[in-house]
Design an enzyme around this catalytic site. Structure first.
Site, PDB file in Angstrom:
ATOM      1  CB  ALA A   1       1.375  -2.966   2.026  1.00 21.95           C
ATOM      2  CB  ALA A   2       5.796  -6.207   2.835  1.00 24.39           C
ATOM      3  N   PRO A   3       7.187  -4.793   0.242  1.00 27.54           N
ATOM      4  CG  PRO A   3       9.226  -4.344  -0.831  1.00 27.54           C
ATOM      5  CD  PRO A   3       7.950  -5.134  -0.984  1.00 27.54           C
ATOM      6  N   GLY A   4       6.693  -2.038   0.312  1.00 25.62           N
ATOM      7  CA  GLY A   4       6.232  -0.657   0.408  1.00 25.62           C
ATOM      8  C   GLY A   4       6.240   0.128  -0.886  1.00 25.62           C
ATOM      9  N   GLY A   5       6.601  -0.491  -2.005  1.00 20.81           N
ATOM     10  CA  GLY A   5       6.647   0.248  -3.268  1.00 20.81           C
ATOM     11  C   GLY A   5       5.303   0.812  -3.668  1.00 20.81           C
ATOM     12  CE  LYS A   6       2.420  -3.521  -7.130  1.00 20.13           C
ATOM     13  NZ  LYS A   6       3.777  -4.067  -6.866  1.00 20.13           N
TER      14      LYS A   6
ATOM     15  CG  ASP B   1       1.247  -6.570  -6.035  1.00 15.00           C
ATOM     16  OD1 ASP B   1       0.988  -6.855  -7.216  1.00 15.00           O
ATOM     17  OD2 ASP B   1       2.386  -6.658  -5.553  1.00 15.00           O
TER      18      ASP B   1
ATOM     19  CB  CYS C   1       4.955  -9.846 -10.267  1.00 12.12           C
ATOM     20  SG  CYS C   1       5.289 -10.989  -8.920  1.00 12.12           S
TER      21      CYS C   1
END
Length: 437
Positions: A117-122, A188, A241
């Site tokens: 999860a880091a840094p938190g965008g998704k 991700d 990515c």
């Protein structure tokens, strides 16, 4: 950025995205990256567009592409969680999630894991989408195995302010114990970073065919560890990515054939030059393999009395160290399940008692769980808002005595305590602006 000299990379890129897209990519690598943000729909000032000159992101109703990069550090609304700075291509994961949510109901709280999860965008994108669809009837577990990165994630989740998000820092293998628990898992996964070549010179230097193979194997291990936690009929949203087939379509095919799933959203690759953002791949699969059924414990009861009128909805409170935590009653039983993972944060840290005095937490001012008007509110000038975020002492002649919420453009920034001659600044030290304001 440095030239990408690897013949092997361009061969693999052409195989994955086609010759025309590879030419677009090659040309785009010489161009500056676009700047984009995603609004917090539950904090956006009413009738006050934050970025009036921005263009919408076609695949994200909350995404905006900015004409220039502002100094976000000097924007109080950035610190208030009114928006999140995120690459527009990465927002495609949120769009795929929203499409999948249409297949779920709210008979019980929806359970979602953002596994990397880091840094938190998704995470913040998912939280907004889940709240829009289900209100307080969801639990989103944001996990990051790297402890330092998990700290950044925890802060970003606190700024976003959604009380139905919990932050953990566990190895993916730890989720095997949650057999059949999650309805949706976002993965991700760490990758070779080909989609970030324009932004990250280190990604270019570190790239090799061996690195691609290593990443593909690591991605399979991560998904294999997470797979037992996804219920039968649940959805895995897999993203990277990068561009190559080995880490993308190859792994998606392997998940379907080996672990047991069907593809419900064909893999989509975002290519710089064809879209304004960086490189991103995302696909969604529905689990067809059987899984066990997870049984919830009885919901806990509130353990700590707190002052009335602080919270918007009914909540269950608990004491963690000396901090009082509040969790929406709708997900209290779900949150209790996470205790073996020792979450870094759950619900909202609402405050603590110092003797008999109640001291509100900065996180409560930022939380969607806070009841508007629970404290007197002071609208700050931009100069005073930045001074507050810098940790400076304020003198607010019109402030009521005691604790007050301070706001900028109608959005809460935190608390001060007006003691008459000055206001004590309650903005946390580790979140203060460090540059001169």
């Amino acid at each position: 950025m440095p030239e990408v000299p690897y013949k092997a990379f361009w061969t693999m890129a052409e195989e994955a995205i086609g010759a025309d897209s590879a030419r677009s990519l090659r040309a785009a690598l010489d161009l500056p990256p676009a700047v984009s943000v995603r609004l917090n729909p539950f904090k956006t000032p009413s009738g006050d567009p934050l970025f009036p000159d921005a263009e919408p992101v076609p695949w994200s109703k909350w995404g905006r592409i900015l004409p220039l990069r502002p100094v976000f550090t000097l924007d109080p609304l950035f610190h208030a969680g009114a928006y999140y700075v995120q690459d527009s291509s990465a927002m495609m994961v949120g769009e795929v999630l929203r499409a999948c949510l249409k297949d779920f109901d709210a008979e019980r709280p929806l359970r979602v894991l953002d596994a990397c999860a880091a840094p938190g965008g998704k995470t913040t994108d998912a939280a907004a989408s889940l709240r829009e669809a289900f209100g307080d009837r969801f639990l989103l577990v944001a996990n990051e195995v790297m402890r330092q990165r998990a700290g950044v994630l925890k802060d970003n989740v606190a700024l976003w302010g959604d009380p139905c998000v919990a932050v953990t820092s566990a190895d993916p293998a730890a989720f095997k114990a949650f057999e059949g628990y999650f309805d949706i898992i976002l993965a991700d996964v760490p990758c070779s970073g080909e989609g970030m070549f324009r932004k990250d010179e280190k990604a270019v230097r570190d790239w090799s065919e061996d690195a691609v193979a290593l990443c593909a194997a690591r991605q399979r291990r991560i998904v294999s560890d997470l797979w037992p936690a996804l219920r039968e009929g649940g959805v895995l949203i897999y993203s990277t990515c990068t561009f190559n087939r080995r880490e993308n379509a190859g792994n998606v095919g392997w998940i379907a054939e080996t672990l047991g799933a069907e593809l419900i959203s064909p893999g989509r690759t975002m290519v710089p030059g064809e879209v304004p953002g960086e490189g991103q791949y995302v696909a969604a699969l529905r689990k067809t393999a059987p899984s066990g059924e997870f049984r919830l414990p009885k919901p806990p009861r509130s353990a700590v009395p707190v002052p009335e009128g602080l919270l918007e909805d009914r909540a269950v409170t608990a004491l963690r160290s000396e901090a009082v935590i509040a969790v929406p009653e709708t997900v209290a039983a779900e949150v209790a399940v996470l205790e073996p993972l020792r979450p870094l944060s759950v619900g909202t840290h609402i405050g603590a008692y110092k003797g008999r005095e109640w001291i509100p937490s900065a996180d409560l001012a930022l939380s969607l769980q806070a009841r508007p008007g629970a404290w007197p509110s002071v609208a700050l000038s931009r100069e005073d808002a930045l001074a507050f975020l810098h940790g400076d002492t304020l003198r607010l002649a019109d402030a009521a005595p005691g604790f007050c919420t301070v706001t900028w453009r109608g959005v809460p920034l935190g608390f001060v305590k007006n003691i008459g001659s000055r206001c004590n600044n309650l903005h946390p030290r580790d979140r203060r602006i460090r540059i001169d304001v």
